[in-house]
Design a protein around this motif. Structure first.
Motif, PDB file in Angstrom:
ATOM      1  N   ILE A  12       0.844  -1.193   0.000  1.00  0.00           N
ATOM      2  CA  ILE A  12       0.000   0.000   0.000  1.00  0.00           C
ATOM      3  C   ILE A  12       0.879   1.242   0.000  1.00  0.00           C
ATOM      4  CG2 ILE A  12      -1.799   1.303   1.194  1.00  0.00           C
ATOM      5  CD1 ILE A  12      -2.861  -1.255   2.341  1.00  0.00           C
ATOM      6  N   LEU A  13       0.657   2.117  -0.990  1.00  0.00           N
ATOM      7  CA  LEU A  13       1.450   3.324  -1.167  1.00  0.00           C
ATOM      8  C   LEU A  13       0.551   4.545  -1.174  1.00  0.00           C
ATOM      9  CD1 LEU A  13       3.628   2.054  -4.153  1.00  0.00           C
ATOM     10  CD2 LEU A  13       4.316   2.118  -1.757  1.00  0.00           C
ATOM     11  N   ARG A  14       0.846   5.509  -0.318  1.00  0.00           N
ATOM     12  CA  ARG A  14       0.141   6.789  -0.368  1.00  0.00           C
ATOM     13  C   ARG A  14       0.925   7.720  -1.277  1.00  0.00           C
ATOM     14  NH1 ARG A  14      -0.579   8.650   5.214  1.00  0.00           N
ATOM     15  NH2 ARG A  14       1.563   9.382   5.042  1.00  0.00           N
ATOM     16  N   VAL A  15       0.214   8.344  -2.230  1.00  0.00           N
ATOM     17  CA  VAL A  15       0.851   9.252  -3.184  1.00  0.00           C
ATOM     18  C   VAL A  15       0.345  10.659  -2.927  1.00  0.00           C
ATOM     19  CG1 VAL A  15       1.203   9.800  -5.609  1.00  0.00           C
ATOM     20  CG2 VAL A  15       1.053   7.409  -4.885  1.00  0.00           C
ATOM     21  N   GLU A  16       1.271  11.556  -2.617  1.00  0.00           N
ATOM     22  CA  GLU A  16       0.964  12.969  -2.388  1.00  0.00           C
ATOM     23  C   GLU A  16       1.951  13.796  -3.197  1.00  0.00           C
ATOM     24  OE1 GLU A  16      -0.257  13.114   2.245  1.00  0.00           O
ATOM     25  OE2 GLU A  16       1.686  12.185   1.812  1.00  0.00           O
ATOM     26  N   GLY A  17       1.488  14.336  -4.340  1.00  0.00           N
ATOM     27  CA  GLY A  17       2.404  15.051  -5.225  1.00  0.00           C
ATOM     28  C   GLY A  17       3.459  14.102  -5.750  1.00  0.00           C
ATOM     29  N   ASP A  18       4.744  14.418  -5.485  1.00  0.00           N
ATOM     30  CA  ASP A  18       5.818  13.525  -5.916  1.00  0.00           C
ATOM     31  C   ASP A  18       6.368  12.688  -4.761  1.00  0.00           C
ATOM     32  OD1 ASP A  18       7.094  15.480  -4.476  1.00  0.00           O
ATOM     33  OD2 ASP A  18       8.524  16.037  -6.055  1.00  0.00           O
ATOM     34  N   VAL A  27       6.043   9.486  -2.263  1.00  0.00           N
ATOM     35  CA  VAL A  27       5.446   8.158  -2.153  1.00  0.00           C
ATOM     36  C   VAL A  27       5.798   7.594  -0.777  1.00  0.00           C
ATOM     37  CG1 VAL A  27       5.392   5.816  -3.079  1.00  0.00           C
ATOM     38  CG2 VAL A  27       5.609   7.764  -4.632  1.00  0.00           C
ATOM     39  N   THR A  28       4.759   7.172  -0.026  1.00  0.00           N
ATOM     40  CA  THR A  28       4.961   6.644   1.321  1.00  0.00           C
ATOM     41  C   THR A  28       4.425   5.221   1.398  1.00  0.00           C
ATOM     42  OG1 THR A  28       4.727   8.855   2.286  1.00  0.00           O
ATOM     43  CG2 THR A  28       4.478   6.977   3.775  1.00  0.00           C
ATOM     44  N   LEU A  29       5.257   4.309   1.869  1.00  0.00           N
ATOM     45  CA  LEU A  29       4.834   2.923   2.055  1.00  0.00           C
ATOM     46  C   LEU A  29       4.083   2.808   3.376  1.00  0.00           C
ATOM     47  CD1 LEU A  29       5.061  -0.061   1.024  1.00  0.00           C
ATOM     48  CD2 LEU A  29       7.058  -0.264   2.527  1.00  0.00           C
ATOM     49  N   LEU A  30       2.798   2.424   3.289  1.00  0.00           N
ATOM     50  CA  LEU A  30       1.974   2.239   4.484  1.00  0.00           C
ATOM     51  C   LEU A  30       1.921   0.783   4.924  1.00  0.00           C
ATOM     52  CD1 LEU A  30      -1.052   4.562   3.600  1.00  0.00           C
ATOM     53  CD2 LEU A  30       1.001   5.117   4.919  1.00  0.00           C
ATOM     54  N   ARG A  31       2.040  -0.139   3.963  1.00  0.00           N
ATOM     55  CA  ARG A  31       2.059  -1.560   4.284  1.00  0.00           C
ATOM     56  C   ARG A  31       2.936  -2.277   3.270  1.00  0.00           C
ATOM     57  NH1 ARG A  31      -3.373  -5.085   3.739  1.00  0.00           N
ATOM     58  NH2 ARG A  31      -2.895  -4.878   1.517  1.00  0.00           N
ATOM     59  N   PRO A  32       3.995  -2.980   3.704  1.00  0.00           N
ATOM     60  CA  PRO A  32       4.763  -3.785   2.755  1.00  0.00           C
ATOM     61  C   PRO A  32       3.917  -4.951   2.269  1.00  0.00           C
ATOM     62  CG  PRO A  32       5.510  -4.198   4.995  1.00  0.00           C
ATOM     63  CD  PRO A  32       4.504  -3.086   5.079  1.00  0.00           C
ATOM     64  N   HIS A  86       8.531   5.743   4.671  1.00  0.00           N
ATOM     65  CA  HIS A  86       7.892   4.637   5.376  1.00  0.00           C
ATOM     66  C   HIS A  86       7.023   5.161   6.518  1.00  0.00           C
ATOM     67  CE1 HIS A  86      10.325   1.242   3.641  1.00  0.00           C
ATOM     68  NE2 HIS A  86      11.029   2.292   3.252  1.00  0.00           N
ATOM     69  N   GLU A  87       5.806   4.610   6.612  1.00  0.00           N
ATOM     70  CA  GLU A  87       4.901   4.921   7.721  1.00  0.00           C
ATOM     71  C   GLU A  87       4.152   3.634   8.047  1.00  0.00           C
ATOM     72  OE1 GLU A  87       0.865   7.474   8.324  1.00  0.00           O
ATOM     73  OE2 GLU A  87       2.486   8.524   7.309  1.00  0.00           O
ATOM     74  N   LEU A  88       4.794   2.775   8.833  1.00  0.00           N
ATOM     75  CA  LEU A  88       4.288   1.425   9.030  1.00  0.00           C
ATOM     76  C   LEU A  88       3.596   1.224  10.360  1.00  0.00           C
ATOM     77  CD1 LEU A  88       7.300  -0.578   7.551  1.00  0.00           C
ATOM     78  CD2 LEU A  88       5.274   0.298   6.390  1.00  0.00           C
ATOM     79  N   THR A  89       3.542   2.255  11.188  1.00  0.00           N
ATOM     80  CA  THR A  89       2.826   2.161  12.454  1.00  0.00           C
ATOM     81  C   THR A  89       1.651   3.117  12.425  1.00  0.00           C
ATOM     82  OG1 THR A  89       4.272   3.825  13.461  1.00  0.00           O
ATOM     83  CG2 THR A  89       4.893   1.514  13.731  1.00  0.00           C
ATOM     84  N   THR A  90       0.737   2.938  13.356  1.00  0.00           N
ATOM     85  CA  THR A  90      -0.482   3.745  13.346  1.00  0.00           C
ATOM     86  C   THR A  90      -0.944   4.011  14.760  1.00  0.00           C
ATOM     87  OG1 THR A  90      -2.734   3.868  12.499  1.00  0.00           O
ATOM     88  CG2 THR A  90      -1.989   1.721  13.237  1.00  0.00           C
ATOM     89  N   GLY A  91      -1.835   4.965  14.891  1.00  0.00           N
ATOM     90  CA  GLY A  91      -2.488   5.205  16.175  1.00  0.00           C
ATOM     91  C   GLY A  91      -3.791   4.444  16.218  1.00  0.00           C
ATOM     92  N   ALA A 141      -4.433   2.876   6.484  1.00  0.00           N
ATOM     93  CA  ALA A 141      -4.621   1.822   5.490  1.00  0.00           C
ATOM     94  C   ALA A 141      -4.849   0.510   6.210  1.00  0.00           C
ATOM     95  CB  ALA A 141      -3.385   1.729   4.586  1.00  0.00           C
ATOM     96  N   PRO A 142      -5.418  -0.491   5.507  1.00  0.00           N
ATOM     97  CA  PRO A 142      -5.598  -1.800   6.138  1.00  0.00           C
ATOM     98  C   PRO A 142      -4.254  -2.421   6.522  1.00  0.00           C
ATOM     99  CG  PRO A 142      -6.866  -1.623   4.098  1.00  0.00           C
ATOM    100  CD  PRO A 142      -5.963  -0.434   4.147  1.00  0.00           C
ATOM    101  N   GLY A 143      -4.281  -3.296   7.529  1.00  0.00           N
ATOM    102  CA  GLY A 143      -3.091  -4.042   7.899  1.00  0.00           C
ATOM    103  C   GLY A 143      -2.057  -3.274   8.685  1.00  0.00           C
ATOM    104  N   MET A 144      -2.426  -2.101   9.234  1.00  0.00           N
ATOM    105  CA  MET A 144      -1.465  -1.290   9.980  1.00  0.00           C
ATOM    106  C   MET A 144      -1.614  -1.443  11.492  1.00  0.00           C
ATOM    107  SD  MET A 144      -1.290   2.288   7.808  1.00  0.00           S
ATOM    108  CE  MET A 144       0.126   2.899   8.751  1.00  0.00           C
ATOM    109  N   LEU A 145      -2.638  -2.156  11.959  1.00  0.00           N
ATOM    110  CA  LEU A 145      -2.809  -2.335  13.392  1.00  0.00           C
ATOM    111  C   LEU A 145      -1.704  -3.225  13.947  1.00  0.00           C
ATOM    112  CD1 LEU A 145      -6.660  -2.863  13.488  1.00  0.00           C
ATOM    113  CD2 LEU A 145      -5.404  -0.811  14.133  1.00  0.00           C
TER     114      LEU A 145
END
Length: 322
Positions: free
Chosen positions: A174-180, A182-187, A205-210, A215-219
């Motif tokens: 799962i990749l979040r795209v904001e402008g140019d 790219v952040t990996l939310l879930r490998p 990389h942003e693999l942890t969450t509150g 995104a799904p699978g981040m808990l």
């Protein structure tokens, strides 16, 4: 549950607000019309999934994008042309027609085009975007065969399309795209090294969450067997429990004392290991073991996604003292 015999019948069920389990190259998904809030609510009820966990919307082709997203930046187009159809989800600003229930109230939506021709035929015939998280009970092991779906969801759904074992075997990247950026939310099914080659830049990389995952699978706890699972870098000299299971990437030198051993790839191939991963955990979980000991994977390629699944599957909340 009486699975219909044709993709036409599956498509009709989805159009009419029903639930259908669909095969993809990653895992089986539990699908409903993504633009029908009542149908989407049935997904959450069937899975016992909390409403704060967003869903991924599946499309048949690239020309469906304007139906669900407001914008499609150039870098997203680059990624789509390289990896779709395939195990990649892009998180982009959502169209107003996408119900807030799908996105857990967030202004973005995860979308992907699955690489499974049966499901893409269903999507084209239904002619609706389909929200489809994994077809399992929330937090439990992901399903990579039709039998896994039957075991967990049974009569909770209207239909099941059996497309055989899933080829990739782990969920999408799962990749979040904001402008140019790219952040990996879930490998997931695409190694991050390949993604960085495609975009020509490092991926954030942003693999942890509150409390509210992006995104799904981040808990912290997810993908879990019922049998307690422990992760380590090498096999303990003695089996940790009276009836111990062992999950290992390559063939072990010594696994005496283990009641059951699952070797994911005797030749040490991560692609093969990923395809077998959830099936092996399902077998271990059904064996009546006291515990499962899993050996961590090499921290490269698909090994990163597999280690992420192991970490979340092994997570146990600390007990609060009385």
């Amino acid at each position: 549950m009486s699975p219909p015999a044709s993709i036409e019948m599956i498509a009709d069920i989805l159009r009419k607000g029903g639930l259908a389990a669909l095969p993809t190259e990653t895992v089986y998904g539990l699908g409903a019309n993504a633009l029908d809030p009542v149908a989407v609510a049935r997904i959450f009820a069937a899975k016992e999934r909390p409403f704060f966990d967003p869903l991924i919307v599946h499309l048949a082709d690239l020309d469906w994008l304007p139906r669900v997203v407001k914008s499609f930046p150039p870098i997203a187009k680059t990624l789509a042309e390289r990896f779709w159809p395939g195990p990649m989800t892009l998180v982009l600003p959502k169209s107003e027609v996408v119900p807030d229930l799908v996105t857990s109230g967030m202004p973005t939506v995860g979308i992907r085009i699955p690489d499974h021709e049966l499901t893409r035929q269903v999507l084209r015939l239904a002619n609706v975007p389909v929200a489809a998280p994994s077809a399992n009970l929330f937090g439990r092991l992901s399903p990579t065969t039709a039998e896994h779906v039957r075991e967990q969801l049974g009569d909770r759904i209207d239909a099941l399309l059996d497309g055989g074992p899933c080829r990739v075997g782990v969920e999408s990247s799962i990749l979040r795209v904001e402008g140019d950026r790219v952040t990996l939310l879930r490998p997931g099914g695409i190694p991050v090294e390949e993604i960085e080659i495609a975009v020509g830049a490092p991926v954030h990389h942003e693999l942890t969450t509150g409390d509210k995952p992006a995104a799904p699978g981040m808990l912290d706890s997810h993908y879990a067997p019922r049998t307690p699972l422990t992760v380590g870098n090498q096999i303990p000299p003695a089996a940790p429990w009276p009836r111990s299971g062992l999950l290992t990437f390559e063939a072990p030198h010594d696994s005496h004392g283990y009641a059951m051993v699952e070797v994911l790839s005797p030749k040490g191939d991560l692609v093969t290991a990923a395809a077998q991963f959830f099936q092996a955990l399902h077998r271990l979980d059904a064996a009546g073991l006291d515990g499962i000991f899993a050996i961590a994977f090499p921290d490269r390629g698909l090994g990163r996604a597999l280690n992420d699944r192991l970490k979340r599957a092994a997570f146990r909340k600390a007990e609060t003292p009385n």
